[in-house]
Design an enzyme around this catalytic site. Sequence first.
Site, PDB file in Angstrom:
ATOM      1  N   MET A   1       0.881  -1.221  -0.153  1.00  0.00           N
ATOM      2  CA  MET A   1      -0.040  -0.004  -0.013  1.00  0.00           C
ATOM      3  C   MET A   1       0.735   1.280  -0.085  1.00  0.00           C
ATOM      4  SD  MET A   1      -3.348  -0.858   0.037  1.00  0.00           S
ATOM      5  CE  MET A   1      -4.019  -2.192   0.340  1.00  0.00           C
ATOM      6  N   CYS A   2       0.286   2.346  -0.129  1.00  0.00           N
ATOM      7  CA  CYS A   2       1.178   3.566  -0.116  1.00  0.00           C
ATOM      8  C   CYS A   2       0.169   4.595   0.706  1.00  0.00           C
ATOM      9  CB  CYS A   2       0.929   4.019  -1.550  1.00  0.00           C
ATOM     10  SG  CYS A   2       1.361   2.831  -2.808  1.00  0.00           S
ATOM     11  N   GLN A   3       0.825   5.808   0.568  1.00  0.00           N
ATOM     12  CA  GLN A   3       0.243   6.926   1.240  1.00  0.00           C
ATOM     13  C   GLN A   3       0.117   8.196   0.554  1.00  0.00           C
ATOM     14  OE1 GLN A   3       0.665   7.949   5.345  1.00  0.00           O
ATOM     15  NE2 GLN A   3       0.778   5.934   6.184  1.00  0.00           N
ATOM     16  N   HIS A  77       3.095  11.489  -2.944  1.00  0.00           N
ATOM     17  CA  HIS A  77       2.750  10.077  -2.861  1.00  0.00           C
ATOM     18  C   HIS A  77       3.980   9.209  -2.154  1.00  0.00           C
ATOM     19  CE1 HIS A  77       2.362   5.855  -4.348  1.00  0.00           C
ATOM     20  NE2 HIS A  77       1.109   5.998  -4.078  1.00  0.00           N
ATOM     21  N   ASN A 108      -3.853   5.038  -3.721  1.00  0.00           N
ATOM     22  CA  ASN A 108      -3.553   4.263  -2.653  1.00  0.00           C
ATOM     23  C   ASN A 108      -4.384   3.039  -2.893  1.00  0.00           C
ATOM     24  OD1 ASN A 108      -4.784   4.077   0.437  1.00  0.00           O
ATOM     25  ND2 ASN A 108      -3.106   3.159   0.255  1.00  0.00           N
TER      26      ASN A 108
END
Lengths: 282, 282
Positions: A1-3, A77, A108
């Site tokens: 996942m990412c932010q 990101h 995300n």
Amino acid sequence: MCQLLGMNCATPTDITFSFRGFSQRAGITSDHSDGFGIAFFEDKACRLFVDNQSAVESPIAELVRNYPIKSRNVIAHIRKATQGKITLENSHPFVRELWGRQWIFAHNGDLHDFHPRLSGRFTPVGNTDSELSFCYLLDKLVEKFGYHEPALNDIFTALKEISPQIAEHGTFNFCLSNGQALFSYATTKLHWIVREYPFQHASLIDLDVEVDFSEVTTPEDRVAVITTEPLTHNEVWQAYQAGEMILFQHGRPIKQAMTVVERLQREAKDPSLKRVTKADQY
Amino acid sequence: MCQLLGMNCATPTDITFSFRGFSQRAGITSDHSDGFGIAFFEDKACRLFVDNQSAVESPIAELVRNYPIKSRNVIAHIRKATQGKITLENSHPFVRELWGRQWIFAHNGDLHDFHPRLSGRFTPVGNTDSELSFCYLLDKLVEKFGYHEPALNDIFTALKEISPQIAEHGTFNFCLSNGQALFSYATTKLHWIVREYPFQHASLIDLDVEVDFSEVTTPEDRVAVITTEPLTHNEVWQAYQAGEMILFQHGRPIKQAMTVVERLQREAKDPSLKRVTKADQY
């Protein structure tokens, strides 16, 4: 996942305070260290900085923390790779030109069994589900509106239709901007806040840094900040509901819609509309 | 007018030496101070840094001078505005995605009475003749090849046809890359050089800096540098002939063509082919 981190403002504003906290999550307070990117709009054009190094170590991120670039629309990101290698071509945000404007997108989440047919008008450069979903969104906008730029409201309505279809394939939280406004959508996790007059002080969660916004702003300033996880201790962040889409302009939400809820309500009234979805996972 | 700098290499190479000299021309040894930009490819993707500040003053240019980003294809540009305001959207190089690759373009020159009809597939974000010519070039490539990526040779042949048509409107010197190779074209002024084993030392014209390339290279390295005006005292730079197009790959020219000369020769053989052109200005 990412932010994700997005900012939409009434007047050009620098994002250094929020980015300093956010970029700590790229290896210090969290492990989102597989590349970073940030895009700053100036009218219809934008500066896009991307790196496949982490936002903690990248000299480009260091420049962004120290060089206050003022902008009305910013999307950043930090990546924790789930699909696609740690290469530049897989670093968000992604950029495409449409209707004589740059469009910037960051995602995300994680999409599965997502193999849409694309027209060829927009083709992914890398191999992430995220860039593919961006190309698909823009493809659908061109399919609907052709080469004549529609009004923001019409784009919002179109995105509200397309986004839940993509979200059937998994988690789909995104920020999207064309320099005029910032579109945001969440199926699982996104938060927002508006800072406006009278401004207060704020204290970062990820770094021991405080700022008194009343000392560095004017009454004309107004800033909406959108982020995966709240950035400050002492402010009240609003959580997106599952399937909520919000359009920000001039530093505040101007349209909000509950896309999934709306569809479920329609389906409840007329079961023939019901499709096989993963709506229960929202 | 503006100045161009391109680099095409056999192995990923940093451009800090050439860029240090080149960026002096943005206010110190010349007056190209109305914005700058530089794009570094990594495979199909690229990092693009643009600023509407001069390459002497911009913190982004300072980062580029000090942070050795290695790349096989680089295009840089310093601007002296002739058409279009000094804004970010008018700063070269320009970027568009086609066939799942980023394409980067920078132009030196001035086009007049150039109002081509565009399909809408590529639309200028700013208002320069340069970005318009880039959109037109790509539009023509899509018109010819559709959405299936052709071979480099076929792209070269197509560009060789289209570029002289644009050059009928004025001065048209450009560098164009898709990350695989670097296409270059000149109607008035462009120079190139190949640095390869056994490497020599080189001494910048614009700054009192020397480098002995034999100390910092391996026999596998080979670098072609393309620039408006030669960057070094003690190397032999080749001048492009008027209407010459050169395709560089792996650090050397792989195709060269004299587009205007070829056309004039064809016209001399068969006067019915003759069109009204400004060919005498090349």
